[in-house]
Design a protein around this motif. Structure first.
Motif, PDB file in Angstrom:
ATOM      1  N   ASN A  65      14.305 -42.556 -34.286  1.00 34.96           N
ATOM      2  CA  ASN A  65      15.540 -42.140 -34.951  1.00 34.96           C
ATOM      3  C   ASN A  65      16.376 -41.189 -34.090  1.00 34.96           C
ATOM      4  O   ASN A  65      16.928 -40.213 -34.574  1.00 34.96           O
ATOM      5  CB  ASN A  65      15.215 -41.498 -36.306  1.00 34.96           C
ATOM      6  N   GLY A  66      16.470 -41.476 -32.787  1.00 37.17           N
ATOM      7  CA  GLY A  66      17.267 -40.659 -31.886  1.00 37.17           C
ATOM      8  C   GLY A  66      16.565 -39.415 -31.362  1.00 37.17           C
ATOM      9  O   GLY A  66      17.173 -38.600 -30.684  1.00 37.17           O
ATOM     10  N   TYR A  67      15.297 -39.268 -31.644  1.00 28.53           N
ATOM     11  CA  TYR A  67      14.518 -38.121 -31.197  1.00 28.53           C
ATOM     12  C   TYR A  67      13.384 -38.594 -30.298  1.00 28.53           C
ATOM     13  O   TYR A  67      12.903 -39.716 -30.432  1.00 28.53           O
ATOM     14  CB  TYR A  67      13.897 -37.370 -32.385  1.00 28.53           C
ATOM     15  N   THR A  68      12.971 -37.713 -29.403  1.00 26.19           N
ATOM     16  CA  THR A  68      11.763 -37.944 -28.630  1.00 26.19           C
ATOM     17  C   THR A  68      10.643 -37.205 -29.342  1.00 26.19           C
ATOM     18  O   THR A  68      10.739 -36.002 -29.578  1.00 26.19           O
ATOM     19  CB  THR A  68      11.908 -37.432 -27.191  1.00 26.19           C
ATOM     20  N   VAL A  69       9.617 -37.948 -29.713  1.00 21.53           N
ATOM     21  CA  VAL A  69       8.470 -37.386 -30.417  1.00 21.53           C
ATOM     22  C   VAL A  69       7.307 -37.324 -29.432  1.00 21.53           C
ATOM     23  O   VAL A  69       6.986 -38.320 -28.783  1.00 21.53           O
ATOM     24  CB  VAL A  69       8.083 -38.260 -31.632  1.00 21.53           C
ATOM     25  N   VAL A  70       6.727 -36.144 -29.308  1.00 21.02           N
ATOM     26  CA  VAL A  70       5.572 -35.952 -28.429  1.00 21.02           C
ATOM     27  C   VAL A  70       4.433 -35.398 -29.275  1.00 21.02           C
ATOM     28  O   VAL A  70       4.594 -34.386 -29.952  1.00 21.02           O
ATOM     29  CB  VAL A  70       5.883 -34.974 -27.277  1.00 21.02           C
ATOM     30  N   VAL A  71       3.296 -36.088 -29.241  1.00 17.73           N
ATOM     31  CA  VAL A  71       2.102 -35.607 -29.924  1.00 17.73           C
ATOM     32  C   VAL A  71       1.041 -35.395 -28.851  1.00 17.73           C
ATOM     33  O   VAL A  71       0.659 -36.327 -28.161  1.00 17.73           O
ATOM     34  CB  VAL A  71       1.586 -36.612 -30.983  1.00 17.73           C
ATOM     35  N   GLU A  72       0.637 -34.146 -28.695  1.00 16.84           N
ATOM     36  CA  GLU A  72      -0.431 -33.817 -27.768  1.00 16.84           C
ATOM     37  C   GLU A  72      -1.625 -33.399 -28.605  1.00 16.84           C
ATOM     38  O   GLU A  72      -1.466 -32.689 -29.591  1.00 16.84           O
ATOM     39  CB  GLU A  72      -0.014 -32.691 -26.836  1.00 16.84           C
ATOM     40  N   PHE A  73      -2.770 -33.873 -28.223  1.00 16.61           N
ATOM     41  CA  PHE A  73      -3.931 -33.514 -29.017  1.00 16.61           C
ATOM     42  C   PHE A  73      -5.085 -33.081 -28.141  1.00 16.61           C
ATOM     43  O   PHE A  73      -5.308 -33.598 -27.079  1.00 16.61           O
ATOM     44  CB  PHE A  73      -4.343 -34.630 -29.987  1.00 16.61           C
ATOM     45  N   GLY A  74      -5.714 -32.046 -28.607  1.00 23.58           N
ATOM     46  CA  GLY A  74      -6.918 -31.476 -28.016  1.00 23.58           C
ATOM     47  C   GLY A  74      -7.707 -30.985 -29.195  1.00 23.58           C
ATOM     48  O   GLY A  74      -8.153 -31.761 -30.031  1.00 23.58           O
ATOM     49  N   ASN A  75      -7.815 -29.658 -29.342  1.00 27.11           N
ATOM     50  CA  ASN A  75      -8.500 -29.101 -30.505  1.00 27.11           C
ATOM     51  C   ASN A  75      -7.736 -29.415 -31.787  1.00 27.11           C
ATOM     52  O   ASN A  75      -8.316 -29.762 -32.795  1.00 27.11           O
ATOM     53  CB  ASN A  75      -8.668 -27.592 -30.364  1.00 27.11           C
ATOM     54  N   ASP A  76      -6.425 -29.250 -31.758  1.00 30.04           N
ATOM     55  CA  ASP A  76      -5.563 -29.556 -32.898  1.00 30.04           C
ATOM     56  C   ASP A  76      -4.345 -30.298 -32.376  1.00 30.04           C
ATOM     57  O   ASP A  76      -3.860 -30.002 -31.282  1.00 30.04           O
ATOM     58  CB  ASP A  76      -5.093 -28.268 -33.602  1.00 30.04           C
ATOM     59  N   PRO A  77      -3.814 -31.243 -33.152  1.00 30.70           N
ATOM     60  CA  PRO A  77      -2.621 -31.950 -32.694  1.00 30.70           C
ATOM     61  C   PRO A  77      -1.421 -31.014 -32.655  1.00 30.70           C
ATOM     62  O   PRO A  77      -1.266 -30.145 -33.511  1.00 30.70           O
ATOM     63  CB  PRO A  77      -2.418 -33.051 -33.730  1.00 30.70           C
ATOM     64  N   GLU A  78      -0.595 -31.161 -31.626  1.00 26.03           N
ATOM     65  CA  GLU A  78       0.631 -30.390 -31.505  1.00 26.03           C
ATOM     66  C   GLU A  78       1.787 -31.380 -31.491  1.00 26.03           C
ATOM     67  O   GLU A  78       1.849 -32.272 -30.646  1.00 26.03           O
ATOM     68  CB  GLU A  78       0.625 -29.563 -30.223  1.00 26.03           C
TER      69      GLU A  78
END
Length: 89
Positions: A65-78
């Motif tokens: 929807n016109g945004y860049t979504v970044v999901v980084e995960f290690g101990n907790d998703p960011e």
């Protein structure tokens, strides 16, 4: 062992909620997330860590929807949601 997150806590719901908040609209008025990414597969990445107790790390990035979504995960998703103009290269 970590507990399995509820449906409201799954990462795909958080993404839609975050974008809706930025757009100041109802999440149901946004286009389906599956037009950009497979939400079930995305949720499974995180759910399997909770179910097996296996530590994982990684990064998923896509446009929604016109945004860049970044999901980084290690101990907790960011979760990071940015407009193109906010991205610094």
């Amino acid at each position: 062992m970590k507990k399995n997150p509820s449906n409201e806590d799954n990462i795909s719901s958080k993404i839609v909620d975050c974008v809706a908040k930025r757009e100041q609209t109802d999440p149901l008025k946004l286009p389906p997330l599956y037009d950009s990414v497979d939400p079930d597969a995305l949720d499974d990445i995180f759910a399997s860590e909770f179910q097996t107790g296996t530590d994982r790390s990684g990064r998923v990035e896509f446009q929604y929807n016109g945004y860049t979504v970044v999901v980084e995960f290690g101990n907790d998703p960011e979760l990071t949601v940015k407009e193109q103009s906010e991205l610094v290269e």
